[in-house]
Design an enzyme around this catalytic site. Structure first.
Site, short mmCIF file in Angstrom:
data_model
loop_
_atom_site.label_atom_id
_atom_site.label_comp_id
_atom_site.label_asym_id
_atom_site.label_seq_id
_atom_site.Cartn_x
_atom_site.Cartn_y
_atom_site.Cartn_z
CB ALA A 1 -0.93 0.01 1.21
CB SER A 2 0.55 4.47 -1.70
OG SER A 2 0.36 3.86 -2.95
#
Length: 212
Positions: free
Chosen positions: A9-10
Site C-alpha cells: 500500500a502507498s
C-alpha cells in the site's frame, strides 16, 4: 517452486494486507501454498522498497512472485521499471498477477517452447500494464497538484487533514514519557510530526500566566 506473495500500500494509513485472502484463495484453488508473504507501505513509484527486494533476495530460480495487480509491483518510471525487471530476470523469478490471465499459465508445468512463448507474452503484458500504472500515477499527481493550486488561489487550501486518532495516541505516549524512537516505531509517524505534537503537549501543560 515457492510462491511468495507481495502486498503493498502507498501510505502507512492504508491497509497493505487488504488483498491477502484473495491471493491465498488464488493459490489454494490451484493446489499451491504461499510460502511467505512480504508486506510494506511504500509508494509503487519508488524503486527502493525493502520488502520487495527482500522477497527477490529470498527467491530461488523458478519461484513465483504473486501480486494482486501489476500496479502493486510497479508505478515506476521507465528506467526504474527496467532496473526492477532486470533484477527479476536475473533471479529467474516468475511474476504472476491476478489481473494478467496469461501469467497464470506460469504456475503449470509446460514444455520449454510453451514456457518461453508464455513468458514472452507475459513480459509484454507486464510492460503494458506497468506503463498504464505509471500513467495513472502521473495523472493523479497532476490532478492533485492542479486542485491544490486552485485551492491556494482561492485561499482555501488547508493541507492534508490531520490523523486525529493517531495523533491522540502519540500525545498519550509523549505524556507517558515514551521515547521518540519507540513512538516512531509504534505509529510510523515522522519526526517532524512528533516534534509538532511535542510542542503541543508542552504548550498544553505550561501553567497559565497569573495576573496580580
Amino acid at each position: 517452486m515457492f510462491v511468495r506473495a507481495y502486498l503493498r500500500a502507498s501510505t502507512k494509513d492504508q491497509d497493505a494486507t487488504r488483498a491477502r485472502s484473495q491471493l491465498e484463495n488464488f493459490a489454494k484453488e490451484r493446489g499451491l501454498r504461499i510460502a511467505a508473504t512480504y508486506i510494506e507501505n511504500e509508494s509503487g513509484a519508488k524503486l527502493k522498497r525493502p520488502e520487495l527486494f527482500r522477497l527477490l533476495a529470498d527467491c530461488q530460480p523458478g519461484d513465483i512472485l504473486l501480486v494482486e495487480q501489476v500496479d502493486r509491483l510497479s508505478r515506476l518510471n521507465k528506467d526504474d521499471w527496467e532496473a526492477l525487471k532486470r533484477e527479476i530476470m536475473n533471479r529467474e523469478v516468475k511474476v504472476v498477477a491476478l489481473d494478467i490471465q496469461t501469467s497464470h499459465v506460469l504456475l503449470q508445468p509446460s514444455d520449454d517452447f510453451t514456457f518461453r512463448m508464455t513468458e514472452a507474452m507475459n513480459g509484454m503484458m507486464l510492460d503494458m500494464l506497468a506503463a498504464i500504472a505509471r500513467k495513472d500515477y502521473e495523472d493523479r499527481r497532476r490532478r492533485q497538484e492542479q486542485g491544490i493550486a486552485a485551492a491556494k488561489a482561492k485561499n482555501k487550501y488547508q493541507g492534508r487533514p490531520e490523523n486525529a486518532e493517531r495523533n491522540a495516541q502519540i500525545v498519550r505516549m509523549l505524556e507517558r514519557g515514551d521515547s521518540w524512537n519507540s513512538i516512531v516505531a509504534a505509529t510510523g509517524c515522522s519526526r517532524s510530526t512528533l516534534s509538532r505534537l511535542k510542542a503541543r503537549v508542552v504548550e498544553r501543560s505550561a501553567p497559565a500566566n497569573v495576573v496580580s
